[in-house]
Design a protein around this motif. Structure first.
Motif, short mmCIF file in Angstrom:
data_model
loop_
_atom_site.label_atom_id
_atom_site.label_comp_id
_atom_site.label_asym_id
_atom_site.label_seq_id
_atom_site.Cartn_x
_atom_site.Cartn_y
_atom_site.Cartn_z
N SER A 30 0.86 -1.18 0.00
CA SER A 30 0.00 0.00 0.00
C SER A 30 0.89 1.23 0.00
CB SER A 30 -0.91 0.00 1.23
OG SER A 30 -1.39 1.31 1.48
N THR A 31 0.89 1.96 -1.12
CA THR A 31 1.73 3.17 -1.17
C THR A 31 1.25 4.19 -0.14
OG1 THR A 31 0.42 3.72 -3.14
CG2 THR A 31 2.68 3.01 -3.51
N GLY A 32 -0.07 4.25 0.10
CA GLY A 32 -0.59 5.17 1.12
C GLY A 32 -0.02 4.83 2.51
N LEU A 35 3.68 5.72 2.63
CA LEU A 35 3.86 7.17 2.72
C LEU A 35 3.49 7.70 4.10
CD1 LEU A 35 2.44 8.14 -0.80
CD2 LEU A 35 4.79 8.53 -0.03
N ARG A 36 2.38 7.19 4.67
CA ARG A 36 2.00 7.66 6.02
C ARG A 36 3.07 7.32 7.05
NH1 ARG A 36 -2.98 7.00 3.89
NH2 ARG A 36 -2.99 4.76 4.22
N ARG A 37 3.68 6.16 6.90
CA ARG A 37 4.77 5.77 7.80
C ARG A 37 5.95 6.74 7.66
NH1 ARG A 37 5.41 2.96 12.17
NH2 ARG A 37 3.70 1.73 11.34
N GLY A 56 -4.90 16.33 -0.53
CA GLY A 56 -5.67 15.39 -1.35
C GLY A 56 -5.10 15.22 -2.74
N ALA A 57 -3.93 15.82 -2.99
CA ALA A 57 -3.28 15.66 -4.30
C ALA A 57 -2.45 14.39 -4.30
CB ALA A 57 -2.38 16.88 -4.57
N LEU A 58 -2.00 14.00 -5.48
CA LEU A 58 -1.12 12.84 -5.58
C LEU A 58 0.32 13.26 -5.30
CD1 LEU A 58 -2.44 10.92 -8.73
CD2 LEU A 58 -2.99 10.54 -6.31
N LYS A 170 -11.72 16.90 -3.27
CA LYS A 170 -10.48 17.02 -4.05
C LYS A 170 -9.97 15.63 -4.44
CE LYS A 170 -6.26 18.52 -5.20
NZ LYS A 170 -5.93 19.21 -6.40
N ARG A 171 -9.99 14.69 -3.49
CA ARG A 171 -9.47 13.36 -3.79
C ARG A 171 -10.30 12.67 -4.87
NH1 ARG A 171 -9.50 10.93 1.95
NH2 ARG A 171 -8.59 9.06 1.05
N LEU A 172 -11.62 12.89 -4.83
CA LEU A 172 -12.46 12.27 -5.86
C LEU A 172 -12.22 12.89 -7.23
CD1 LEU A 172 -15.81 11.76 -3.91
CD2 LEU A 172 -14.24 9.99 -4.73
#
Ligand code: ADP
Ligand code: ADP
Ligand code: ZN
Length: 217
Positions: A30-32, A35-37, A56-58, A170-172
């Motif tokens: 999970s890239t999310g 990244l959170r880590r 909310g951007a990539l 924004k994420r959507l």
């Protein structure tokens, strides 16, 4: 068994991946979560990624492609892996294709979990995430056994900064513009398997297992 879980934020990718990793003993990438880590540990990558994530951007393609490139060559990915939240752009999908070719691997199924917008909003705003292992819960649809605490590691649950109604819009729109094109991308490669995502967690798991066990569609 090399799988991609595709779907908008809140579709249930992480929830389904968590069940699949236990069933098949293959890792979730999970890239999310990665990244959170990195944000939590304040690594140089985390410091760079934080503002993108909060808005909310990539995060830039080269950052996530680098993460996945390092992860895929680790020994635990030999028997298979579940990509959750990657790729999210056509450039990432192209980069993945080259990385897999150079590692002698290929993707078997791209599971596209389809959920309508009202439901996504409810799922996202009620999501709680474990500070320890990253597992997701839902205050109504999938609550932990003991309030505020992870069933699996006992750590505290929190609400992600980006799981707000404001950031969700924004994420959507980012999903629609940058990630949704991957549905036809993988459709053209004959890898796309559509999973109706509106039922219970168990119903969606059964639909996924139907695809995985039945070979192709
Ligand atoms: P969700 O589970 O809600 O879809 P994720 O945990 O996958 O969200 O991602 C959270 C944030 O991390 C994204 O909004 C984005 O900023 C960043 N991110 C995760 N994966 C990627 C990726 N493949 N490309 C770019 N940014 C990413
Ligand atoms: P994603 O990784 O795609 O962003 P998650 O797996 O984290 O999505 O799920 C988003 C939220 O919705 C979580 O709170 C999760 O507990 C909840 N959820 C997941 N699948 C379902 C489902 N089938 N029905 C209701 N809630 C769900
Ligand atoms: Zn936990």
């Amino acid at each position: 068994m090399n799988i991609i879980l595709l779907g908008p934020p809140g579709a249930g990718k992480g929830t389904q991946a968590n069940i699949l990793i236990k069933k098949f003993g293959i890792p979730q990438i999970s890239t999310g979560d990665i990244l959170r880590r990195a944000v939590k540990d304040q690594t140089p990558m985390g410091v760079k990624a934080k503002a993108f994530m909060d808005s909310g951007a990539l995060v830039p393609d080269e950052v996530v492609v680098g993460i996945v490139g390092e992860r895929l060559v680790q020994a635990d990915c030999a028997a298979g892996f579940i990509l959750d939240g990657f790729p999210r752009t056509v450039a990432q999908a192209d980069a993945l294709k080259s990385m897999l070719i150079s590692n002698g691997k290929s993707i078997e199924h791209v599971l596209s979990i389809e959920v309508n917008r009202d439901e996504l909003l409810q799922r996202i705003t009620g999501r709680r995430t474990c500070r320890g292992c990253g597992r997701g819960y839902h205050i109504v649809f999938d609550p932990p056994k003991s309030a505020g605490k992870c069933d699996e590691c006992g750590n505290e649950l929190y609400q992600r900064d980006d799981d707000s109604e404001a950031t969700m819009a924004k994420r959507l729109s980012v999903y629609d513009e940058q990630t949704a094109p991957l549905v036809s991308y993988y459709g053209n490669e004959n890898l796309l398997r559509r999973i109706p995502g509106m039922g219970s967690i168990d119903e969606i798991q059964s639909a996924i297992l139907g695809v995985l066990e039945g070979g192709c569609r």
